[in-house]
Structure formats: structure tokens, C-alpha cells
Design a protein around this motif. Structure first.
Motif, short mmCIF file in Angstrom:
data_model
loop_
_atom_site.label_atom_id
_atom_site.label_comp_id
_atom_site.label_asym_id
_atom_site.label_seq_id
_atom_site.Cartn_x
_atom_site.Cartn_y
_atom_site.Cartn_z
N GLU A 15 20.35 50.25 55.34
CA GLU A 15 21.43 50.45 56.31
C GLU A 15 22.75 50.17 55.63
OE1 GLU A 15 21.56 50.72 60.08
OE2 GLU A 15 19.82 51.91 59.44
N ILE A 16 23.70 51.08 55.78
CA ILE A 16 25.03 50.81 55.22
C ILE A 16 26.11 51.18 56.24
CG2 ILE A 16 24.46 51.09 52.75
CD1 ILE A 16 25.92 53.94 53.23
N GLU A 17 27.31 50.69 55.94
CA GLU A 17 28.46 50.97 56.78
C GLU A 17 29.40 51.86 55.97
OE1 GLU A 17 29.71 49.97 60.50
OE2 GLU A 17 28.56 48.36 59.58
N THR A 18 29.60 53.10 56.40
CA THR A 18 30.63 53.92 55.73
C THR A 18 31.98 53.54 56.37
OG1 THR A 18 30.76 55.79 57.25
CG2 THR A 18 28.91 55.80 55.70
N PRO A 19 33.09 54.04 55.85
CA PRO A 19 34.38 53.75 56.51
C PRO A 19 34.41 54.27 57.95
CG PRO A 19 34.74 54.59 54.30
CD PRO A 19 33.27 54.75 54.58
N VAL A 20 33.45 55.14 58.29
CA VAL A 20 33.49 55.78 59.61
C VAL A 20 32.44 55.23 60.57
CG1 VAL A 20 33.34 58.03 60.77
CG2 VAL A 20 34.32 57.88 58.47
N THR A 21 31.23 54.99 60.06
CA THR A 21 30.15 54.58 60.95
C THR A 21 29.01 53.94 60.17
OG1 THR A 21 28.66 55.35 62.71
CG2 THR A 21 28.93 56.80 60.83
N ARG A 22 28.02 53.45 60.92
CA ARG A 22 26.82 52.93 60.30
C ARG A 22 25.85 54.08 60.04
NH1 ARG A 22 25.51 48.00 59.44
NH2 ARG A 22 23.26 47.62 59.39
N THR A 23 25.13 54.03 58.93
CA THR A 23 24.15 55.08 58.65
C THR A 23 23.03 54.53 57.77
OG1 THR A 23 23.88 57.38 57.89
CG2 THR A 23 25.27 55.98 56.55
N THR A 24 21.98 55.31 57.64
CA THR A 24 20.84 54.88 56.82
C THR A 24 20.80 55.71 55.56
OG1 THR A 24 19.65 54.41 58.86
CG2 THR A 24 18.35 54.48 56.85
N GLY A 25 20.69 55.03 54.44
CA GLY A 25 20.51 55.71 53.15
C GLY A 25 19.23 55.23 52.51
N VAL A 26 19.12 55.39 51.21
CA VAL A 26 17.94 54.89 50.50
C VAL A 26 18.36 54.14 49.25
CG1 VAL A 26 16.43 56.77 51.29
CG2 VAL A 26 17.63 56.98 49.10
N LYS A 27 17.47 53.26 48.78
CA LYS A 27 17.66 52.68 47.45
C LYS A 27 16.33 52.80 46.72
CE LYS A 27 16.44 48.04 48.75
NZ LYS A 27 16.60 46.66 48.72
N ILE A 28 16.40 52.80 45.40
CA ILE A 28 15.17 52.88 44.60
C ILE A 28 14.30 51.68 44.95
CG2 ILE A 28 14.22 52.96 42.26
CD1 ILE A 28 15.93 55.39 42.84
N GLY A 29 13.03 51.99 45.29
CA GLY A 29 12.15 50.94 45.80
C GLY A 29 11.52 50.09 44.71
#
Ligand code: PRP
Ligand code: URA
Length: 207
Positions: free
Chosen positions: A53-67
Motif C-alpha cells: 500500500e502506498i500514498e501517491t500525492p493524490v490518493t492511496r493505492t496498491t502497488g507491488v514490491k519484489i517478494g
């Protein structure tokens, strides 16, 4: 066995310059790195990721990271060293193991002179060697990695000969091969034709 030929024009262009006998060692090294970066994209397409989960300057969104666990990369010495940096640039957290093999000039059998592997059990491993000629070195290195019980192995090379592909297929049908080209055949000295000559010598300027 799955065989992936990454025939993107950028890869084929760089490989053409690598093949050219007039290409100097510094250019050869640089182009190897660029070409392997492109190959590594293909070979790691299904790398494990986890949601974040990350916060962009605009909203919260879900991304990925290398597991976890991070992949392991194993260059076959010496020529595989020329492929290592491209992969560590893409995946700075990888663990690196080394396998030292040298082909006997007469028998073409690989002689083992070094092995230093991290624990590979349950982990995904990329084995790097630019030339798959008879397949003896690639197969021996793959067997060495398998002793540690990895989750998977992928073999990444720059040029593959039909003889080497057949050897890998017979010994390790579970290991996909990623290559920039499949060449015609081997010559009487076990060199790939048309190939690019002795990769290690051209990479390290030891011709
Ligand atoms: C080259 C190449 C592979 C091997 C391929 O290494 O890097 O490891 O030959 O040949 P094969 O498929 O018939 O086994 P080489 O033995 O010349 O050693 P180097 O990397 O130290 O130059
Ligand atoms: N090793 C190389 O470096 N080149 C070949 O063509 C075959 C094996």
C-alpha cells in the motif's frame, strides 16, 4: 523444456555488434551488459511480488514490491561474470553464488575449479553463462545448483547451439532457457557457428 528466444530488434542489434570480430573489449563488455539487461527482463517476468500500500500525492493505492525470498543469481566463471552486473543492477538485493568451470580443450568436458553457493533451498535461481555450446558446462552448473534443492532454475545465455539445447533438454527438462539467439551448429573445436568466438577472452581482452 521451454526455450525462449528474445529476438527483440534491440537485442539482435547488440548481438550483431558482439559477433563482429572488430569489436573491442570495452565495447564488448558494455554491450554485454546492455543486452543482458534486456534478456533479464524476459527471464524474470514472473518474479515473485507482494502487494504494498502506498500514498501517491493524490490518493492511496496498491502497488507491488519484489517478494521474499530474494532470487539467487549464479554466474558461471569466467564469462558469466560479464552478465552479473546487469542482473544486480535490476535486482540489487539478490544473493550471488559462483561456479567455476573450464572446458577441457581436447575433450570439451567441463572441469570444475570453484563453487561457492548461498543456501538455495526453496529459492529461485538464475544461472548465467553467455555460451551454451555442447551444454556440458550449463548442465554441470545446473546439476550443482539442484543439489541445494532450489524452487526453480532458469538458465540465461547469449548464444545457444542446437547441441547445447538438446543436452539441457535431456539432462534438465525442467529448466527453461532464455537466449538472444540459436545458432547453426558447433565446429570441430566445439565453438558455436557463427557464434562470436571465445566469449571470456573477448570480454576480458585475453585473446
Ligand atoms: C565457455 C563458456 C561456457 C562454456 C560453454 O567457457 O563461457 O562456460 O565455454 O561451452 P560448453 O557448452 O561446451 O560447455 P570456457 O570453458 O571457455 O571458460 P571461460 O569462461 O573461463 O573462458
Ligand atoms: N565457449 C565460447 O566462449 N565460445 C564458443 O563458441 C563455445 C564455447
Amino acid at each position: 523444456m521451454r526455450l525462449h528466444v528474445a529476438d527483440h530488434p534491440l537485442i539482435t542489434h547488440k548481438l550483431t555488434v558482439l559477433r563482429d570480430a572488430r569489436t573491442s573489449s570495452p565495447v564488448f563488455r558494455q554491450l554485454t551488459e546492455e543486452l543482458v539487461t534486456l534478456l533479464a527482463y524476459e527471464a524474470t517476468r514472473n518474479v515473485r511480488v507482494s502487494p504494498v500500500e502506498i500514498e501517491t500525492p493524490v490518493t492511496r493505492t496498491t502497488g507491488v514490491k519484489i517478494g521474499e525470498p530474494r532470487p539467487i543469481v549464479v554466474p558461471i566463471l569466467r564469462a558469466g561474470l560479464g552478465m552479473l552486473e546487469a542482473v544486480t543492477e535490476l535486482f540489487p538485493e539478490v544473493a550471488v553464488g559462483y561456479i567455476g568451470l573450464e572446458r577441457d580443450e581436447a575433450s570439451l568436458e567441463p572441469q570444475s575449479y570453484y563453487r561457492k553457493l548461498p543456501p538455495v533451498a526453496g529459492r529461485h535461481v538464475l544461472v548465467l553463462d553467455p555460451m551454451l555450446a555442447t551444454g556440458g558446462s550449463g548442465s554441470a552448473a545446473t546439476s550443482a545448483v539442484k543439489e541445494g534443492g532450489p524452487a526453480s532454475i532458469r538458465f540465461v545465455c547469449v548464444v545457444a547451439a542446437p547441441e547445447g539445447i538438446r543436452k539441457m533438454e535431456a539432462d534438465h527438462p525442467d529448466v527453461p532457457i532464455f537466449t538472444a539467439a540459436i545458432d547453426r551448429q558447433l565446429n570441430e573445436r566445439g565453438y558455436i557457428v557463427p557464434g562470436l568466438g571465445d566469449f571470456g577472452d573477448r570480454l576480458f581482452g585475453t585473446e
